[in-house]
Motif scaffolding. Structure first.
Motif, mmCIF file in Angstrom:
data_model
loop_
_atom_site.group_PDB
_atom_site.id
_atom_site.type_symbol
_atom_site.label_atom_id
_atom_site.label_comp_id
_atom_site.label_asym_id
_atom_site.label_seq_id
_atom_site.Cartn_x
_atom_site.Cartn_y
_atom_site.Cartn_z
ATOM 1 N N GLY A 1 -64.625 16.660 8.195
ATOM 2 C CA GLY A 1 -64.100 15.332 8.484
ATOM 3 C C GLY A 1 -65.121 14.217 8.473
ATOM 4 O O GLY A 1 -64.876 13.172 9.086
ATOM 5 N N SER B 1 -67.288 11.038 6.823
ATOM 6 C CA SER B 1 -66.974 9.981 5.863
ATOM 7 C C SER B 1 -67.835 10.140 4.617
ATOM 8 O O SER B 1 -68.706 11.017 4.536
ATOM 9 C CB SER B 1 -67.215 8.617 6.500
ATOM 10 N N ASP C 1 -57.684 12.560 3.422
ATOM 11 C CA ASP C 1 -57.832 11.122 3.630
ATOM 12 C C ASP C 1 -57.307 10.748 5.010
ATOM 13 O O ASP C 1 -56.318 11.315 5.495
ATOM 14 C CB ASP C 1 -57.066 10.343 2.566
ATOM 15 N N GLU C 2 -57.967 9.769 5.586
ATOM 16 C CA GLU C 2 -57.551 9.222 6.871
ATOM 17 C C GLU C 2 -56.774 7.929 6.629
ATOM 18 O O GLU C 2 -57.201 7.077 5.840
ATOM 19 C CB GLU C 2 -58.782 8.952 7.724
ATOM 20 N N MET D 1 -59.939 15.330 15.606
ATOM 21 C CA MET D 1 -59.232 14.094 15.962
ATOM 22 C C MET D 1 -58.433 14.291 17.239
ATOM 23 O O MET D 1 -57.270 13.893 17.330
ATOM 24 C CB MET D 1 -58.315 13.650 14.818
ATOM 25 N N SER E 1 -57.861 4.863 17.638
ATOM 26 C CA SER E 1 -57.535 6.026 16.809
ATOM 27 C C SER E 1 -56.444 6.838 17.491
ATOM 28 O O SER E 1 -56.560 7.166 18.683
ATOM 29 C CB SER E 1 -58.771 6.904 16.592
ATOM 30 N N SER F 1 -56.343 3.667 13.397
ATOM 31 C CA SER F 1 -56.466 4.886 12.601
ATOM 32 C C SER F 1 -55.342 5.838 12.979
ATOM 33 O O SER F 1 -55.162 6.171 14.155
ATOM 34 C CB SER F 1 -57.825 5.550 12.859
ATOM 35 N N ASN G 1 -52.973 9.435 11.489
ATOM 36 C CA ASN G 1 -53.284 10.843 11.265
ATOM 37 C C ASN G 1 -54.159 11.062 10.034
ATOM 38 O O ASN G 1 -54.258 10.210 9.152
ATOM 39 C CB ASN G 1 -51.983 11.638 11.093
ATOM 40 N N PHE G 2 -54.731 12.249 9.974
ATOM 41 C CA PHE G 2 -55.543 12.684 8.849
ATOM 42 C C PHE G 2 -54.672 13.543 7.936
ATOM 43 O O PHE G 2 -54.087 14.528 8.379
ATOM 44 C CB PHE G 2 -56.738 13.475 9.367
ATOM 45 N N TRP H 1 -56.422 4.287 2.533
ATOM 46 C CA TRP H 1 -56.839 5.673 2.695
ATOM 47 C C TRP H 1 -58.362 5.770 2.593
ATOM 48 O O TRP H 1 -58.960 5.303 1.621
ATOM 49 C CB TRP H 1 -56.191 6.556 1.643
ATOM 50 N N ARG I 1 -62.223 11.779 3.530
ATOM 51 C CA ARG I 1 -63.022 12.571 4.464
ATOM 52 C C ARG I 1 -63.447 13.857 3.757
ATOM 53 O O ARG I 1 -62.719 14.386 2.922
ATOM 54 C CB ARG I 1 -62.218 12.897 5.722
#
Length: 615
Positions: free
Chosen positions: A327, A329, A349-350, A416, A465, A500, A502-503, A552, A555
């Motif tokens: 996760g 960047s 993608d986040e 997260m 987040s 932010s 969900n992932f 998006w 990650r």
């Protein structure tokens, strides 16, 4: 080979020793030793089971030995073989204790091979491995892993089953020396009695009963001894976030927390932290199944990241853990790969929504807008507040509701998820709640008019987040959409500029696979992801996030070797709570955590990841 000195080319050419004469590379020594140990262990095991395997010209010498020596040597061969097989993985990981155990076992194995198998070749191979271990003893310096009690139960089940299977083969491997024709059930009884040190119903001639009895007794004793050792050995604590570490991390987040939306999740109390020499950066991690798993980017000043990463890698090398990052960047991935030489792979993608650009107007938001209006007409209202602004009784009610509405037996989340709702330590967090008054004559539910809740953690000074989403199953569908819209609409008043969500794992693959002209490979991959979505919410999370028209942010997962990816994947599934390898619920022992200061009478509850309850 040409050498350069002060920028000038040297005329001297050094002769290089051929690769095959230079011996093994230092990093390959543990792998060679582990493989050799497994081979010799298997050799001892097979020799102890099958009598034909041990025929040699020296059988005549066995007659001059005492009657109990040969059966004891057979049992020793079995035990040494099994233990060497168990130690092979630890030798490959450079574990010091595995090395010490192997050095102690090999002389016993050599003696057993000479006395029982009468094999010079097997003894020479074991002696060669022992010499190799002693010569390369400095290569085996890795510290032990964190321990857990459930390994004792796993050992009892796995090794007990293996001992039973091996014992059944031993009982049946002397067909010419068995008295009568015992049935399968009688042989099973003989194995079970033999593992506990008693005689069974099967009889043998030519003193074979002593060999079988000693072998079965050794297997049972080995299972009992290793299980007792794992159960009663001092527990080595796993990495935990200390009060001092948490204080230092909060200072770093206060200065640099706005850089990464996952930064605040470093404050999970089941993580450890390593700091750079200057203390200006830190990497938070958790060790699972031999994988040292970090999540998100390092915390703190980007210029100090290399120092924290170096400390992380040193810790991984000291324990022979597999280093990995999940996760991070794109910037974090670049720094990790540059400083460590590891590789990176896009994981997903986040979804990030800019508050200033969000609106319910337009055709693209039509479905969300209609759903929200319909729910509001059904009498639902929303409230969005900082956690510190909730009354103690209401916050305790929200905590109990979040626990009661959880789908799974265990909490989910790692990269997260924060794992708590606390007004003292996390007062800047945001809680969004949905309420519906009971109809006339209807009894209120166990949590009054509360029907759904969401928890957001701080992201710097102007962001949040999404950490947790829970709802009452009896509530109308669309509670999550309602609360996200409410949080986005209340964001300006709370001075929040970005949210932010969900992932979404493998989002780009799902998006490309459904486009016109997508190739066969990406279509097949998308089909596999949709199939896995039945269990892991891969596609549903992507579709859910996409409703809010986010931007998006990719990650990445960072790994050392491609062969480590399966291990890292299993460790990540365990960390996120999707795969549990611990004790069954009925056998778990509750552990009391050290008390933390809290403004409310209810203790902070463990929260699940934000990926839960998307519907």
């Amino acid at each position: 080979m040409s050498d350069r000195l002060d920028g000038e080319k040297s005329e001297t050419v050094a002769w290089r020793t051929p690769r095959w004469l230079r011996g093994p590379r230092p990093e390959s020594v543990p792998r060679i030793v582990g493989t050799a140990g497994a081979f010799i262990g298997l050799l001892n095991l097979v020799a102890g089971i099958f009598p034909r395997f041990r025929h040699s010209r020296m059988h005549a010498l066995a007659e001059v030995l005492p009657g109990a020596v040969s059966p004891l040597a057979a049992a020793a061969s079995l035990v040494v073989g099994i233990l060497l097989l168990l130690l092979a993985h630890g030798l490959k990981r450079r574990k010091r204790r595995a090395w010490a155990a192997a050095v102690a076992l090999l002389p016993v194995g050599i003696a057993a091979q000479l006395v029982y198998r009468h094999s010079f070749i097997g003894a020479v191979l074991s002696l060669a491995l022992l010499t190799f271990l002693l010569w390369h003893r400095k290569e085996f310096a890795a510290l032990p892993d964190p321990r857990s009690r459930w390994k004792a139960v796993a050992n009892a089940v796995v090794l007990g089953g293996a001992s039973f299977g091996i014992g059944l083969v031993i009982v049946s491997s002397h067909p010419g020396k068995i008295v009568g024709s015992p049935s399968l059930w009688e042989r099973v009884q003989h194995v079970l009695w033999g593992l506990f040190g008693f005689e069974g119903p099967v009889a043998y001639t030519h003193r074979v009963d002593y060999t079988v009895g000693y072998s079965l007794g050794a297997l049972g004793l080995l299972t009992l001894a290793t299980t007792a050792y794992l159960a009663f050995r001092p527990e080595h604590p796993a990495a935990r976030l200390t009060d001092e570490d948490e204080s230092r991390l909060r200072e770093l987040l206060a200065r640099h927390g706005g850089r990464d939306s996952l930064g605040y999740f470093a404050l999970r109390r089941d993580k450890g932290a390593v700091f750079s020499p200057t203390g200006k950066a830190a990497v938070c991690y958790r060790v699972i199944s031999g994988v040292m798993l970090a999540s998100g980017d390092p915390i703190g000043d980007v210029e100090a990241w290399p120092g924290a990463i170096e400390r992380f890698m040193e810790e991984a090398r000291a324990h022979s853990w597999t280093p990995a990052v999940t996760g991070c960047s794109e910037t974090g991935g670049q720094v990790w790969t540059r400083e460590t030489g590891m590789d990176a792979l896009e994981l997903g993608d986040e979804a990030i929504v800019d508050v200033a650009d969000f609106t319910l107007s337009g055709r693209a938001m039509r479905n969300v807008r209609q759903m929200v209006k319909r729910i509001e007409r059904n009498g639902y209202e929303t409230r969005v507040r900082r956690v510190r602004d909730l009354e103690p009784a209401e916050l305790a009610l929200v905590q109990r509701a979040a626990d009661a509405w959880r789908d799974t037996d265990t909490e989910r989340g790692f990269s997260m998820a924060l794992g708590r709702i606390d007004a003292v330590t996390d007062g800047d967090a945001v809680i969004a709640t949905a309420h519906q008054a009971p109809a006339e004559g209807e009894e209120p539910g166990p949590f009054g008019d509360l029907k759904a809740m969401q928890h957001y953690v701080p992201w710097g000074g102007d962001g949040i987040s999404l950490e947790l989403m829970r709802r009452d199953r009896s509530a109308d569908p669309g509670m999550n959409e309602l609360l996200i819209v409410a949080a986005l609409q209340a964001a300006p008043e709370l001075k929040i500029q970005q949210v932010s969500l969900n992932f979404a794992v493998f989002r780009s693959s799902l998006e490309r696979g459904e486009k016109l002209g997508a190739g066969p490979v990406i279509r097949v991959w998308r089909g596999m992801l949709i199939f896995l979505s039945r269990w892991y919410q891969i596609e549903s999370l992507y579709k859910f996030n996409d409703k809010f028209r986010p931007r998006w942010e990719p990650r990445f997962v960072v790994f050392r070797n491609s062969r480590d990816i399966p291990r890292i994947g299993l460790a990540a599934l365990q960390a996120e709570g999707y795969l549990e390898l611990g004790l069954p619920r009925a056998l778990r022992r509750r552990k009391s955590a050290p008390p933390r200061p809290c403004a409310h009478t209810a203790a902070p509850r463990q929260a699940a990841g934000a990926m839960e309850n998307v519907a």
